[in-house]
Write an enzyme that holds these catalytic residues in place. Structure first.
Site, PDB file in Angstrom:
ATOM      1  CE  LYS A 105       0.446  -1.377   4.437  1.00 45.70           C
ATOM      2  NZ  LYS A 105       0.141  -2.528   5.246  1.00 45.70           N
ATOM      3  CB  VAL A 132      -6.953  -1.570  -0.280  1.00 41.84           C
ATOM      4  CG1 VAL A 132      -8.007  -0.988   0.663  1.00 41.84           C
ATOM      5  CG2 VAL A 132      -6.087  -0.460  -0.858  1.00 41.84           C
ATOM      6  CB  ILE A 136     -11.838  -7.285   1.510  1.00 40.37           C
ATOM      7  CG1 ILE A 136     -11.872  -7.676   2.983  1.00 40.37           C
ATOM      8  CG2 ILE A 136     -13.189  -6.785   1.058  1.00 40.37           C
ATOM      9  CD1 ILE A 136     -12.212  -6.508   3.894  1.00 40.37           C
ATOM     10  CG  ASP A 201      -1.945   0.157   7.416  1.00 39.55           C
ATOM     11  OD1 ASP A 201      -1.123  -0.504   6.780  1.00 39.55           O
ATOM     12  OD2 ASP A 201      -3.153  -0.176   7.523  1.00 39.55           O
ATOM     13  CE  LYS A 205      -3.990  -1.439   4.690  1.00 37.50           C
ATOM     14  NZ  LYS A 205      -4.259  -2.049   5.996  1.00 37.50           N
TER      15      LYS A 205
HETATM   16  P1  NAP Z   1       7.482  -9.814   5.936  1.00 30.78           P
HETATM   17  O1  NAP Z   1       6.949 -11.018   6.619  1.00 30.78           O
HETATM   18  O2  NAP Z   1       8.346  -8.866   6.705  1.00 30.78           O
HETATM   19  O3  NAP Z   1       8.312 -10.338   4.655  1.00 30.78           O
HETATM   20  C1  NAP Z   1       9.124  -9.490   3.898  1.00 30.78           C
HETATM   21  C2  NAP Z   1       9.954 -10.347   2.944  1.00 30.78           C
HETATM   22  O4  NAP Z   1      10.673  -9.483   2.074  1.00 30.78           O
HETATM   23  C3  NAP Z   1      10.990 -11.226   3.646  1.00 30.78           C
HETATM   24  O5  NAP Z   1      11.091 -12.456   2.986  1.00 30.78           O
HETATM   25  C4  NAP Z   1      12.290 -10.433   3.492  1.00 30.78           C
HETATM   26  O6  NAP Z   1      13.439 -11.242   3.387  1.00 30.78           O
HETATM   27  C5  NAP Z   1      12.063  -9.740   2.166  1.00 30.78           C
HETATM   28  N1  NAP Z   1      12.750  -8.439   2.096  1.00 30.78           N
HETATM   29  C6  NAP Z   1      12.441  -7.322   2.802  1.00 30.78           C
HETATM   30  N2  NAP Z   1      13.277  -6.308   2.473  1.00 30.78           N
HETATM   31  C7  NAP Z   1      14.125  -6.816   1.557  1.00 30.78           C
HETATM   32  C8  NAP Z   1      15.223  -6.280   0.823  1.00 30.78           C
HETATM   33  N3  NAP Z   1      15.614  -5.004   0.964  1.00 30.78           N
HETATM   34  N4  NAP Z   1      15.869  -7.079  -0.069  1.00 30.78           N
HETATM   35  C9  NAP Z   1      15.476  -8.366  -0.226  1.00 30.78           C
HETATM   36  N5  NAP Z   1      14.438  -8.935   0.425  1.00 30.78           N
HETATM   37  C10 NAP Z   1      13.782  -8.169   1.308  1.00 30.78           C
HETATM   38  O7  NAP Z   1       6.300  -8.923   5.311  1.00 30.78           O
HETATM   39  P2  NAP Z   1       4.791  -9.385   5.020  1.00 30.78           P
HETATM   40  O8  NAP Z   1       3.997  -9.318   6.272  1.00 30.78           O
HETATM   41  O9  NAP Z   1       4.808 -10.651   4.236  1.00 30.78           O
HETATM   42  O10 NAP Z   1       4.271  -8.167   4.117  1.00 30.78           O
HETATM   43  C11 NAP Z   1       4.683  -8.053   2.769  1.00 30.78           C
HETATM   44  C12 NAP Z   1       3.850  -6.980   2.075  1.00 30.78           C
HETATM   45  O11 NAP Z   1       2.488  -7.342   2.080  1.00 30.78           O
HETATM   46  C13 NAP Z   1       3.924  -5.581   2.701  1.00 30.78           C
HETATM   47  O12 NAP Z   1       3.862  -4.597   1.692  1.00 30.78           O
HETATM   48  C14 NAP Z   1       2.652  -5.530   3.544  1.00 30.78           C
HETATM   49  O13 NAP Z   1       2.191  -4.222   3.774  1.00 30.78           O
HETATM   50  C15 NAP Z   1       1.708  -6.287   2.636  1.00 30.78           C
HETATM   51  N6  NAP Z   1       0.563  -6.861   3.324  1.00 30.78           N
HETATM   52  C16 NAP Z   1       0.779  -7.676   4.391  1.00 30.78           C
HETATM   53  C17 NAP Z   1      -0.318  -8.230   5.032  1.00 30.78           C
HETATM   54  C18 NAP Z   1      -0.089  -9.172   6.177  1.00 30.78           C
HETATM   55  O14 NAP Z   1      -1.088  -9.714   6.682  1.00 30.78           O
HETATM   56  N7  NAP Z   1       1.134  -9.410   6.622  1.00 30.78           N
HETATM   57  C19 NAP Z   1      -1.617  -7.942   4.592  1.00 30.78           C
HETATM   58  C20 NAP Z   1      -1.802  -7.106   3.477  1.00 30.78           C
HETATM   59  C21 NAP Z   1      -0.687  -6.580   2.856  1.00 30.78           C
HETATM   60  P3  NAP Z   1      13.955 -12.152   4.632  1.00 30.78           P
HETATM   61  O15 NAP Z   1      12.906 -13.216   4.781  1.00 30.78           O
HETATM   62  O16 NAP Z   1      15.278 -12.700   4.200  1.00 30.78           O
HETATM   63  O17 NAP Z   1      14.010 -11.224   5.809  1.00 30.78           O
HETATM   64  N1  HSE Z   2      -1.205  -3.449   9.692  1.00 28.71           N
HETATM   65  C1  HSE Z   2      -2.350  -3.695   8.872  1.00 28.71           C
HETATM   66  C2  HSE Z   2      -3.610  -3.763   9.748  1.00 28.71           C
HETATM   67  C3  HSE Z   2      -2.266  -5.000   8.086  1.00 28.71           C
HETATM   68  O1  HSE Z   2      -3.526  -3.733  10.979  1.00 28.71           O
HETATM   69  O2  HSE Z   2      -4.675  -3.844   9.167  1.00 28.71           O
HETATM   70  C4  HSE Z   2      -1.578  -4.890   6.768  1.00 28.71           C
HETATM   71  O3  HSE Z   2      -2.165  -3.949   5.925  1.00 28.71           O
END
Ligand code: NAP
Ligand code: HSE
Length: 436
Positions: A105, A132, A136, A201, A205
């Site tokens: 986002k 976002v 959903i 955040d 969105k």
């Molecule tokens: P995360 O668990 O922190 O995973 C990030 C991944 O990216 C890790 O594998 C990390 O590598 C890699 N990474 C980060 N910076 C890097 C860099 N500079 N160079 C190479 N690799 C890098 O994050 P996440 O929770 O999956 O979220 C990912 C995205 O999805 C974000 O934009 C977040 O806002 C979005 N999102 C997440 C959720 C959720 O529920 N988590 C929901 C909606 C959207 P390593 O594993 O080696 O550290």
């Molecule tokens: N930090 C966000 C939330 C999740 O609490 O909804 C990823 O967008």
């Protein structure tokens, strides 16, 4: 390598990336039937390529971005998060002729228009359903299913962490610090919760939603924003007495051709569907001139729900775009509407004040408000503290301009008529206009 498969590269293999990899494995045959070819993960960029990742062969892990730009990769999935280098890598992939799917986002809110332009210039697509509302569907309905409508309002609960906290404050009568500690203990809130609790955040969105709903480029900095850290258990008790709960509402609304865009704790009547969206759930309510009001509700985060949105984009790209010559649609024409400055927002308001409990105080407050065309709708004196000689007042107003309202409150505070100006919260509702 599977011959004829569609090649996927991933930026990141963390929480969401892991969910994507797991679903690609578990539903491999079904996806192949949907697309007509297999999908194969051919390169995955991570920070630490020596760590084992379930479902991924170590040979695909890399720390070198150029390994993703090979001919055998057609779709790049960005799930690494953060602004840079994610923005730079997505741009690089688009310029290299790769379709890109992102859950980011922050990048889409700050650089979405630029990246969509790069995609169009290179004949590829940039999809961002997961950015976002997690699982959903909301980007796709706004881009396709609701296209025939003029959208007049988007009102959303798009941050699960704060919705969890506000639900607990409303139900259990606990204060902010206590509920934040509980959210951190359960892993809903980050150790540094600023982006969630200050509405950053949600503003990212909302910026994305406003771009799609209103055809207007709205940077996150143009969104009027207030977080939830100033709320106390008393605000919930008073709101409840008036028939409301408090939600962190992200609101985009057209009024007289101007866009009101805000993220604010907002009073919302218990009877409204959004008032019943509790815990970590998200919901997005959209109002259009043809369809009326539609509400999308579901999990706004989590590995599997977010992978659901990411993979929907991947499957559509793989099925409809990878091997066709179809021209990308031009970008939506930008609207002529302007984003209304925050002080010009109009809504009904809830005002909480601590005042000296003496004759004439109410008249002075009412006078200051009345001089600025702010009309009081109701007034309740909740508590008198005999030891300090102060009382707590909760006022609600008819629809008023928030700049005028704040000027009146500043005046009575400076004159010592009001000892403390507490929360000033918009009241959502069809007749008053949500948000503010
Ligand atoms: P995360 O668990 O922190 O995973 C990030 C991944 O990216 C890790 O594998 C990390 O590598 C890699 N990474 C980060 N910076 C890097 C860099 N500079 N160079 C190479 N690799 C890098 O994050 P996440 O929770 O999956 O979220 C990912 C995205 O999805 C974000 O934009 C977040 O806002 C979005 N999102 C997440 C959720 C959720 O529920 N988590 C929901 C909606 C959207 P390593 O594993 O080696 O550290
Ligand atoms: N930090 C966000 C939330 C999740 O609490 O909804 C990823 O967008």
């Amino acid at each position: 390598m599977v011959a004829d498969a569609i090649g996927i590269a991933m930026l990141g293999a963390g929480n969401v990336g892991g969910g994507v990899v797991a679903a690609l494995r578990n539903s491999r045959e079904r996806y192949a039937r949907l697309v007509g070819r297999e999908l194969e993960v051919r390169a995955v960029l991570v920070r630490d390529a020596s760590r084992e990742r379930p479902g991924l062969d170590s040979s695909v892990l890399t720390t070198d971005i150029e390994r993703l730009m090979i001919d055998k990769v057609q779709i790049v999935v960005e799930v690494m998060g953060g602004e840079e280098p994610a923005h730079e890598y997505m741009r690089h992939a688009l310029e290299a002729g790769k379709h890109v799917v992102t859950a980011n986002k922050e990048v889409m809110a700050k650089h979405g228009a630029e990246l969509l332009g790069v995609a169009a210039a290179h004949g590829v697509r940039l999809f961002y359903e997961a950015s976002v509302g997690g699982g959903i569907p909301v980007i796709s309905p706004l881009s396709r299913d609701l296209l025939a409508n003029e959208i007049t309002a988007v009102t959303a609960i798009i941050n699960g962490t704060t919705n969890f906290m506000l639900t607990a404050m409303a139900n259990d009568g606990v204060d902010y610090d206590e509920v934040l500690a509980e959210a951190q203990r359960l892993g809903y809130a980050e150790p540094d919760p600023t982006a969630d609790v200050e509405g950053i955040d949600a503003a990212y969105k909302l910026a994305i939603l406003c771009g799609l709903a209103f055809g207007l480029e709205v940077g996150p900095e143009a969104i009027d924003r207030e977080g939830i850290s100033g709320l106390t258990a008393n605000d919930f008790a008073y709101a409840d007495e008036l028939g409301y709960t408090i939600k962190l509402l992200a609101t985009g609304r057209l009024e007289n051709g101007d866009l009101i865009a805000s993220v604010r704790p907002t009073l919302i009547a218990h009877s409204e569907p959004l008032a019943k969206v509790d815990g970590v759930l998200n919901a997005v309510q959209i109002e259009g001139d043809l369809v009326g009001r539609v509400l999308f509700e579901g999990p706004g985060a989590g590995a599997a729900p977010t992978a659901s949105a990411v993979l929907a984009d991947v499957l559509e790209l793989a099925r409809d775009y990878v091997f066709t010559d179809r021209e990308p649609a031009p970008l939506a024409a930008l609207s002529a509407a302007r984003v209304l400055p925050a002080e010009a927002h109009r809504s009904r308001y809830y005002i909480r004040l601590t005042v000296p409990d003496r004759p004439g105080v109410l008249a002075q407050i009412a006078g200051a408000l009345g001089e600025r065309d702010v009309s009081i709708a109701s007034m309740i004196q909740f508590e008198t503290d005999e030891s300090t000689g102060t009382a707590e007042l909760v006022l609600t107003t008819h629809v008023a301009e928030v700049g005028a309202l704040r000027a009146a409150l500043d005046q009575v505070a400076e004159a010592g008529v009001v000892q403390w100006v507490g929360n000033v919260l918009p009241i959502a509702g069809a007749s008053s206009g949500a948000g503010g």
